[in-house]
Design a protein around this motif. Structure first.
Motif, PDB file in Angstrom:
ATOM      1  N   VAL A  56       0.948  -1.287   0.138  1.00 35.27           N
ATOM      2  CA  VAL A  56       0.069  -0.080  -0.092  1.00 35.27           C
ATOM      3  C   VAL A  56       0.855   1.302   0.099  1.00 35.27           C
ATOM      4  O   VAL A  56       0.509   2.121  -0.672  1.00 35.27           O
ATOM      5  N   MET A  57       1.878   1.330   0.829  1.00 36.05           N
ATOM      6  CA  MET A  57       2.847   2.630   0.666  1.00 36.05           C
ATOM      7  C   MET A  57       3.323   2.494  -0.384  1.00 36.05           C
ATOM      8  O   MET A  57       3.619   3.642  -0.726  1.00 36.05           O
ATOM      9  N   THR A  58       3.996   1.582  -1.001  1.00 33.14           N
ATOM     10  CA  THR A  58       4.835   1.704  -2.110  1.00 33.14           C
ATOM     11  C   THR A  58       4.138   1.927  -3.363  1.00 33.14           C
ATOM     12  O   THR A  58       4.489   2.898  -4.158  1.00 33.14           O
ATOM     13  N   GLU A  59       2.830   1.992  -3.322  1.00 29.66           N
ATOM     14  CA  GLU A  59       1.900   2.225  -4.534  1.00 29.66           C
ATOM     15  C   GLU A  59       1.459   3.814  -4.373  1.00 29.66           C
ATOM     16  O   GLU A  59       1.660   4.404  -5.240  1.00 29.66           O
ATOM     17  N   ALA A  60       1.459   4.196  -3.026  1.00 28.13           N
ATOM     18  CA  ALA A  60       1.021   5.516  -2.794  1.00 28.13           C
ATOM     19  C   ALA A  60       2.232   6.482  -2.967  1.00 28.13           C
ATOM     20  O   ALA A  60       2.111   7.497  -3.669  1.00 28.13           O
ATOM     21  N   TRP A  61       3.390   6.040  -2.405  1.00 27.87           N
ATOM     22  CA  TRP A  61       4.578   6.667  -2.786  1.00 27.87           C
ATOM     23  C   TRP A  61       5.163   6.771  -4.249  1.00 27.87           C
ATOM     24  O   TRP A  61       5.283   7.806  -4.733  1.00 27.87           O
ATOM     25  N   GLU A  62       4.785   5.508  -4.946  1.00 33.92           N
ATOM     26  CA  GLU A  62       4.941   5.782  -6.543  1.00 33.92           C
ATOM     27  C   GLU A  62       3.994   6.840  -7.234  1.00 33.92           C
ATOM     28  O   GLU A  62       4.528   7.258  -8.032  1.00 33.92           O
ATOM     29  N   TRP A  63       2.731   6.533  -6.610  1.00 32.75           N
ATOM     30  CA  TRP A  63       1.763   7.320  -7.348  1.00 32.75           C
ATOM     31  C   TRP A  63       1.986   8.754  -7.434  1.00 32.75           C
ATOM     32  O   TRP A  63       2.029   9.683  -7.968  1.00 32.75           O
ATOM     33  N   ALA A  64       2.489   9.225  -6.015  1.00 28.77           N
ATOM     34  CA  ALA A  64       2.628  10.556  -5.762  1.00 28.77           C
ATOM     35  C   ALA A  64       3.872  11.288  -6.257  1.00 28.77           C
ATOM     36  O   ALA A  64       3.851  12.315  -6.811  1.00 28.77           O
ATOM     37  N   HIS A  65       4.963  10.302  -6.414  1.00 26.44           N
ATOM     38  CA  HIS A  65       6.039  10.713  -7.111  1.00 26.44           C
ATOM     39  C   HIS A  65       5.848  11.063  -8.597  1.00 26.44           C
ATOM     40  O   HIS A  65       6.296  12.025  -9.213  1.00 26.44           O
ATOM     41  N   LYS A  66       4.966  10.060  -9.122  1.00 32.30           N
ATOM     42  CA  LYS A  66       4.688  10.226 -10.801  1.00 32.30           C
ATOM     43  C   LYS A  66       3.859  11.415 -10.791  1.00 32.30           C
ATOM     44  O   LYS A  66       4.104  12.369 -11.604  1.00 32.30           O
ATOM     45  N   ALA A  67       2.830  11.749  -9.923  1.00 31.39           N
ATOM     46  CA  ALA A  67       2.156  12.916  -9.989  1.00 31.39           C
ATOM     47  C   ALA A  67       2.920  14.083 -10.030  1.00 31.39           C
ATOM     48  O   ALA A  67       2.567  15.079 -10.613  1.00 31.39           O
ATOM     49  N   GLN A  68       3.848  14.044  -9.092  1.00 31.64           N
ATOM     50  CA  GLN A  68       4.628  15.372  -9.009  1.00 31.64           C
ATOM     51  C   GLN A  68       5.337  15.677 -10.070  1.00 31.64           C
ATOM     52  O   GLN A  68       5.545  16.826 -10.437  1.00 31.64           O
ATOM     53  N   SER A  69       6.085  14.474 -10.652  1.00 35.75           N
ATOM     54  CA  SER A  69       6.866  14.859 -11.821  1.00 35.75           C
ATOM     55  C   SER A  69       6.309  15.074 -13.019  1.00 35.75           C
ATOM     56  O   SER A  69       6.607  15.918 -13.863  1.00 35.75           O
ATOM     57  N   HIS A  70       4.980  14.988 -12.901  1.00 37.40           N
ATOM     58  CA  HIS A  70       3.947  15.517 -14.161  1.00 37.40           C
ATOM     59  C   HIS A  70       3.420  16.758 -13.857  1.00 37.40           C
ATOM     60  O   HIS A  70       2.377  17.267 -14.460  1.00 37.40           O
ATOM     61  N   GLY A  71       3.734  17.408 -12.407  1.00 35.92           N
ATOM     62  CA  GLY A  71       3.245  18.683 -12.127  1.00 35.92           C
ATOM     63  C   GLY A  71       1.714  18.729 -11.585  1.00 35.92           C
ATOM     64  O   GLY A  71       0.945  19.469 -11.481  1.00 35.92           O
ATOM     65  N   ARG A  72       1.070  17.433 -11.318  1.00 36.29           N
ATOM     66  CA  ARG A  72      -0.180  17.062 -10.825  1.00 36.29           C
ATOM     67  C   ARG A  72      -0.195  17.530  -9.325  1.00 36.29           C
ATOM     68  O   ARG A  72       0.870  17.096  -8.461  1.00 36.29           O
ATOM     69  N   PRO A  73      -1.286  17.698  -8.665  1.00 41.39           N
ATOM     70  CA  PRO A  73      -1.345  17.708  -7.127  1.00 41.39           C
ATOM     71  C   PRO A  73      -1.011  16.491  -6.282  1.00 41.39           C
ATOM     72  O   PRO A  73      -1.562  15.537  -7.002  1.00 41.39           O
ATOM     73  N   VAL A  74      -0.613  16.597  -5.271  1.00 44.18           N
ATOM     74  CA  VAL A  74      -0.305  15.258  -4.415  1.00 44.18           C
ATOM     75  C   VAL A  74      -1.037  15.753  -3.132  1.00 44.18           C
ATOM     76  O   VAL A  74      -1.064  16.856  -2.718  1.00 44.18           O
ATOM     77  N   PRO A  75      -1.707  15.044  -2.689  1.00 47.35           N
ATOM     78  CA  PRO A  75      -2.672  15.298  -1.390  1.00 47.35           C
ATOM     79  C   PRO A  75      -1.965  15.300  -0.210  1.00 47.35           C
ATOM     80  O   PRO A  75      -2.521  15.496   0.869  1.00 47.35           O
TER      81      PRO A  75
END
Ligand SMILES: [Zn+2]
Length: 128
Positions: A56-75
């Motif tokens: 769960v934590m790895t999935e959230a971590w990877e999702w957040a990094h991907k969102a951040q690198s695409h300039g999308r908001p992170v929660p």
């Protein structure tokens, strides 16, 4: 690492704003360090699955990094994306300070934190 956590009284009575709370953040690090380094993998209760936590934590971590690198908001505050130990502490702040938001964005993360802290801030109760 083995020493106490010391807070200024000012930080205790006014620990932050929004999801920020320096007391929760630092205590989460302290709990994390009970199993060694502050690496985002605190000691788990016997009823918890370390594999599920990691997944769960790895999935959230990877999702957040991907969102951040695409300039999308992170929660969460981007400081939480610096390293896994910070991720756990920042998530802990959100869990207690803005549980609705954390649950809305990452219900599986919320569930893992609920199992770890044995509390459900959304319902305002303890969980056994
Ligand atoms: Zn920290």
């Amino acid at each position: 690492m083995r020493g106490p956590v010391i807070f200024s009284w000012e930080d205790v009575i006014s620990p932050g704003h929004g999801a920020h709370n320096v007391v929760i953040h630092e205590v989460a690090h302290k709990l994390d360090m009970r199993s060694g380094a502050a690496n985002g993998a605190p000691p788990f209760h016997r009823s918890m699955s370390p594999a599920r936590w990691h997944e769960v934590m790895t999935e959230a971590w990877e999702w957040a990094h991907k969102a951040q690198s695409h300039g999308r908001p992170v929660p969460i505050d981007s400081y939480g994306l610096e390293k896994p130990g910070e991720f756990f502490s920042v998530l802990s702040e959100h869990f207690f300070m803005q549980p609705e938001s954390l649950f809305e964005h990452w219900p599986q993360v919320y569930e893992q934190l609920m199992l770890f802290y044995r509390q459900d801030p959304l319902r305002g109760c303890f969980v056994s």
